[in-house]
Write an enzyme that holds these catalytic residues in place. Sequence first.
Site, PDB file in Angstrom:
ATOM      1  N   HIS A 256      -6.492  -4.690  11.580  1.00 32.22           N
ATOM      2  CA  HIS A 256      -6.023  -3.807  10.518  1.00 32.22           C
ATOM      3  C   HIS A 256      -5.870  -4.512   9.174  1.00 32.22           C
ATOM      4  O   HIS A 256      -5.605  -3.873   8.143  1.00 32.22           O
ATOM      5  CB  HIS A 256      -4.690  -3.192  10.959  1.00 32.22           C
ATOM      6  CG  HIS A 256      -4.379  -1.904  10.308  1.00 32.22           C
ATOM      7  ND1 HIS A 256      -3.212  -1.679   9.624  1.00 32.22           N
ATOM      8  CD2 HIS A 256      -5.092  -0.754  10.214  1.00 32.22           C
ATOM      9  CE1 HIS A 256      -3.208  -0.449   9.141  1.00 32.22           C
ATOM     10  NE2 HIS A 256      -4.338   0.132   9.491  1.00 32.22           N
ATOM     11  N   LYS A 258      -6.527  -6.169   5.631  1.00 32.22           N
ATOM     12  CA  LYS A 258      -7.430  -5.801   4.525  1.00 32.22           C
ATOM     13  C   LYS A 258      -7.329  -6.894   3.466  1.00 32.22           C
ATOM     14  O   LYS A 258      -6.367  -6.937   2.689  1.00 32.22           O
ATOM     15  CB  LYS A 258      -7.057  -4.421   3.985  1.00 32.22           C
ATOM     16  CG  LYS A 258      -7.274  -3.335   5.053  1.00 32.22           C
ATOM     17  CD  LYS A 258      -6.661  -2.019   4.663  1.00 32.22           C
ATOM     18  CE  LYS A 258      -6.926  -0.989   5.758  1.00 32.22           C
ATOM     19  NZ  LYS A 258      -6.231  -1.313   7.025  1.00 32.22           N
ATOM     20  N   HIS A 487      -1.674   5.724   1.246  1.00 31.40           N
ATOM     21  CA  HIS A 487      -2.193   4.909   2.332  1.00 31.40           C
ATOM     22  C   HIS A 487      -1.644   3.494   2.194  1.00 31.40           C
ATOM     23  O   HIS A 487      -1.836   2.642   3.044  1.00 31.40           O
ATOM     24  CB  HIS A 487      -3.728   4.902   2.309  1.00 31.40           C
ATOM     25  CG  HIS A 487      -4.335   4.322   3.544  1.00 31.40           C
ATOM     26  ND1 HIS A 487      -4.877   3.057   3.577  1.00 31.40           N
ATOM     27  CD2 HIS A 487      -4.468   4.814   4.790  1.00 31.40           C
ATOM     28  CE1 HIS A 487      -5.333   2.803   4.793  1.00 31.40           C
ATOM     29  NE2 HIS A 487      -5.095   3.851   5.548  1.00 31.40           N
ATOM     30  N   LYS A 489       1.297   0.680   2.213  1.00 33.04           N
ATOM     31  CA  LYS A 489       2.464   0.451   3.060  1.00 33.04           C
ATOM     32  C   LYS A 489       3.376  -0.539   2.340  1.00 33.04           C
ATOM     33  O   LYS A 489       2.913  -1.627   1.945  1.00 33.04           O
ATOM     34  CB  LYS A 489       2.081  -0.130   4.420  1.00 33.04           C
ATOM     35  CG  LYS A 489       1.256   0.810   5.288  1.00 33.04           C
ATOM     36  CD  LYS A 489      -0.200   0.615   5.062  1.00 33.04           C
ATOM     37  CE  LYS A 489      -1.028   1.400   6.059  1.00 33.04           C
ATOM     38  NZ  LYS A 489      -2.276   1.900   5.485  1.00 33.04           N
TER      39      LYS A 489
END
Length: 602
Positions: A256, A258, A487, A489
């Site tokens: 996950h 990025k 999107h 966090k």
Amino acid sequence: MSQESEHGKWTVSSSDDESAGEQTKREMPSTSLLQQTGQEKGPGYPCSEARKAAHKRKASPLEHSDGSFPQEVAPAQKQKPSQEGLGWCLSSSDDDDEDDLKERRGKGGAAAGVGQEESCAPKGTLSNHKLPPSHKTTEPSDRVQDAWDLLNGRNPFRFFLTKVKGIKPKYNSGSLHIKDILSPLFGTLVSSAQFNYCIDVEWLVKQYPKEFRDKPLLIIHGEKRESKAALHEEAHPYKNVRLCQAKLDIAFGTHHTKMMLLHYEEGLRVVIHTSNLIDDDWYQKTQGIWLSPLYPKLPLGAAESAGESRTNFKCDLISYLRSYGSPTLNEWVEIIKQHDLSETRVYLLGSTPGRYQGSEKEKWGHLRLRKLLKEHATQLPDQHSWPVIGQFSSIGSLGADQSKWLCSEFRDSLISLGNNTKTLTNHDVPVHLVYPSVDNVRQSLEGYPAGGSLPYSIQTAQKQLWLHSYFHKWSAETSGRSHAMPHIKTYMRSSPDFQKIAWFLVTSANLSKAAWGVFEKNGTQMMIRSYELGVLFLPSEFGLDSGYFQVKENMFSDEPVLSFPVPYDLPPEKYESKDRPWIWNIPYTKAPDTHGNMWVPK
């Protein structure tokens, strides 16, 4: 038990427990790439069922009517919201806007792609776009300065949002598109590495300036079996592209993280962000980016320990890359060793899959955050009344009640501030969770399809109704993004009046045990399923000895430079009795979205 609002009804049943469970199978990336025909052809790469549903609804929208039955609407009949401007741009990405709008109008909806967690958008969304004109660096490479520092010297945090199409230009001022990040103004690219969850290779290559598209590109992914084969097939036409598979040996884990590693003739840059490498994630969503300084190359013969920052960022980044156990990534470890990262002012916070014991537990996940806050944050008067705020786009299975994880081990990590020996009770520190409501999604720029990137499922929600009492709405007037679904966090510790924050974290990690880790064996072992990465901002690293940042009242105002630009509104607004959290896999048919459509996921 039924929960009902004006936007639909969902039933809480006694379904079977999730196995091992952070995510149900329907929330996980699909391994089947069987394509349908006609308008309902799915995305060209692996994505979650939630994003598939969003893609289907954009391709075949269901118009809201007073009748009893949904009405299919041809994509050409859909209306596009007005585009009020995009703000300045370092690259020529805005040159594509006219073609972009034409193509999206042909596909319908506010955005032709789909949304998350992750899940992906239709392949080839930009396939008909004209390529950006070639960029040339006019200065000799030994005289090129960090263009971003020159253009945005009043942002010491180097924390940015992505551009959003359809909002006022002033709210995109200083925001970035991926083409800006990859622009030659930031450096003369030699090679790059892209770490991500959901990747459209064709689209990604087109985001690079023409003169950089044949430079070596390494893509680090977590795909397996059929989806891995499909990714390799998609990458095959690009001879400069190599793929590196992250090992995911624990069930339900995902890659996950990025991150971009950009190696230039002039140095090195690290970018840690929250967007998938798909068109939809850079279009009408709220996303976050930390962009490092341009790191210069160290002199030949420099000591291996040279170029380290006060935050130990260089060592921690190397440790994170080594956790993959990949010879290919060792090449990037050597590149990082050759550069001076001493100007870094943030702490790296990562998660990597595994079961950790002893001191190894504190290297990753929420225990890593606990350690950093204990060692580097400052105790504050009445800190027991400073709430923890978590904001995210996906939610895992957190247990039968708050004591199982959220308000025990997880909160214990987030409330650490300095070496305070006093143990706070479970009821001392408030927890505020920011997650979009059904109305937030319905009234968003994308309409209901924005919910494809918010994959909270009914199967998970119905087992943790206690969690919903912690929820607060998404509101971002401060950044002009109240209607751009998050999107991003973020996690922070706020003062009771929400004017100050003790720390701020932007990360890929959602609210799940898979991302943050969970204790096993009576707390002697920490188990993490997924790869995650974020950066932590502490006041002490920005010359503040107060122990806190002031919060900017407006993200784009000329307030003191060291006021922190929190991208959404504080204090967060608690759900009202009629509000429900967005749940992707139930229908919403009683009220239309901003495009006059309903949501029927199947």
